[in-house]
Scaffold this motif. Structure first.
Motif, PDB file in Angstrom:
ATOM      1  N   ALA A  65      29.765  35.641  36.348  1.00  0.00           N
ATOM      2  CA  ALA A  65      29.537  35.427  34.916  1.00  0.00           C
ATOM      3  C   ALA A  65      28.363  34.484  34.724  1.00  0.00           C
ATOM      4  N   THR A 103      33.153  28.080  41.724  1.00  0.00           N
ATOM      5  CA  THR A 103      33.931  28.971  40.855  1.00  0.00           C
ATOM      6  C   THR A 103      35.148  29.500  41.598  1.00  0.00           C
ATOM      7  N   VAL A 106      36.621  34.451  38.022  1.00  0.00           N
ATOM      8  CA  VAL A 106      35.981  35.136  36.900  1.00  0.00           C
ATOM      9  C   VAL A 106      36.804  36.404  36.718  1.00  0.00           C
ATOM     10  N   LEU A 120      37.549  32.020  32.929  1.00  0.00           N
ATOM     11  CA  LEU A 120      36.563  31.402  33.807  1.00  0.00           C
ATOM     12  C   LEU A 120      37.176  30.097  34.315  1.00  0.00           C
TER      13      LEU A 120
END
Length: 143
Positions: A65, A103, A106, A120
């Protein structure tokens, strides 16, 4: 799901061991693109009425993302990639702060006609030291 949508955002952050959840509501537009999905929206903070303008691009092939947020306090952009840590810069009065971004998730469910969601989940680090952990959940309903 494509077209005009109502947007409800819950942004949960953990900073220094303290949890905080901000809630935003507003409207925007979502469209299917050649790379995946593109959501743009404007929303207001439920507590103080401050506005944000957000642009979220979901790349479906690699589940990444791109998130861009603008507000009266400034703005930032970042790439969220669960496979590779990334970095972003946030401008401040004293210059720019470079943050590493790790991360965890997503995910999205945008195939339905009347509603959908984007999640997210990521951590911002200064060097290798975690600064803030965030989980942003966006609920969309067709206008």
């Amino acid at each position: 799901m494509e077209g005009k949508v109502n947007v409800s955002v819950a942004s949960r952050s953990t900073f220094g061991g303290v949890d905080d959840t901000l809630r935003f509501g507003g409207s925007g537009t979502i469209e299917r693109t050649d790379y995946g999905w593109h959501l743009t929206y404007e929303a207001k903070n439920a507590e103080d009425g401050s506005a944000i303008n957000s642009d979220v691009k979901i790349e479906t092939a690699n589940r990444r993302a791109v998130l861009i947020n603008e507000s009266s306090d400034g703005g930032y952009g970042m790439l969220l990639d669960p496979k590779t840590p990334t970095a972003t810069q946030i401008k401040s009065d004293g210059g720019a702060l470079t943050l590493n971004v790790v991360t965890r998730e997503v995910s999205y469910d945008l195939g339905r006609k009347k509603d959908g969601s984007i999640t997210l989940d990521y951590t911002l680090l200064v060097g290798m030291q975690p600064m803030s952990s965030l989980r942003v959940h966006i609920e969309l309903t067709k206008e």
